[in-house]
Design an enzyme around this catalytic site. Sequence first.
Site, PDB file in Angstrom:
ATOM      1  N   LYS A  15       0.823  -1.208   0.000  1.00 13.61           N
ATOM      2  CA  LYS A  15       0.000   0.000   0.000  1.00 13.61           C
ATOM      3  C   LYS A  15       0.857   1.259   0.000  1.00 13.61           C
ATOM      4  O   LYS A  15       0.624   2.173  -0.797  1.00 13.61           O
ATOM      5  CB  LYS A  15      -0.937   0.010   1.210  1.00 13.61           C
ATOM      6  CG  LYS A  15      -1.944  -1.117   1.227  1.00 13.61           C
ATOM      7  CD  LYS A  15      -2.764  -1.148   2.500  1.00 13.61           C
ATOM      8  CE  LYS A  15      -1.928  -1.296   3.747  1.00 13.61           C
ATOM      9  NZ  LYS A  15      -1.105  -2.499   3.836  1.00 13.61           N
ATOM     10  N   GLU A  85      -1.844   5.151   5.345  1.00 13.14           N
ATOM     11  CA  GLU A  85      -2.332   4.727   6.669  1.00 13.14           C
ATOM     12  C   GLU A  85      -3.640   5.423   7.050  1.00 13.14           C
ATOM     13  O   GLU A  85      -3.863   5.780   8.208  1.00 13.14           O
ATOM     14  CB  GLU A  85      -1.265   4.960   7.745  1.00 13.14           C
ATOM     15  CG  GLU A  85       0.056   4.280   7.469  1.00 13.14           C
ATOM     16  CD  GLU A  85       0.023   2.748   7.513  1.00 13.14           C
ATOM     17  OE1 GLU A  85      -1.022   2.180   7.895  1.00 13.14           O
ATOM     18  OE2 GLU A  85       1.040   2.140   7.160  1.00 13.14           O
TER      19      GLU A  85
END
Length: 193
Positions: A15, A85
Site C-alpha cells: 500500500k 495509513e
Amino acid sequence: MAKLYFKYGAMGSSKSANALITKFNYEERGMKVWLIKPSTDDRDGASHIRSRIGLDAVADVIYPNDDISELLRSQTDVDVIISDECQFFSPEHIDQLRDIVNLDDIPVLCFGLRTDFLTHLFPGSKRLFEVADSITEIKTICACGAKAIVNARIDSDGKIITEGEQVLLGGNDSYIAMCHKCWSDVIRKQNNK
C-alpha cells in the site's frame, strides 16, 4: 470531476509503495501532490512514509484535532492529495477529505488497511467504505497461496495474538497477512493445546 479513492489491502500488500509510486507519477507530470498521514503512524518517524521496498517520502502529519480542509488552505496549488495509513484517520477526517473532493474538486487517494488484527473495521476505513467514490483492493497472499485478508498479530514466538488494543504499530515482526481459513485454523490449534 474529482473523486475520493480508497485503496486498501492487508499488511504487506504494498500500500505504501503504491501511494509513493502514485505520488511520483503525478509529480512526473508536473502536478503538485500534498502527501499526508495520520499522527498515529510514527513507525518510520513522525513525518515519513516508507515502504518495505525502500521508497521513502516526507509527508505532512495530521493530528487528531486538525481540520484537513483548513490545513489545505495553507498549501499552494494542490492538484491531488495522497494519504497513507488512512485507517488511522477519524471519521471526521474522512468527511473533511470528502468535502475537499466535493467543494475544491481535488482528487483524494487514501491508502490503508481495511481491518485490524481481529478482523474489525478501523473507524477511518469504515467511513471510507461508506463515502468513497472508488474502492479498490490491493491484493497479497497467505503462505498457503490464497488471498490474504487478515492482518494477524503475532508475538515474538510467532503465536497469533487475539487480545489487545486495536492499534499496535509494527511491521513483519508484529504482523503477518493470512487468509481467513489459515488464521482461524491456527487460532483453533493454539486454543486446543
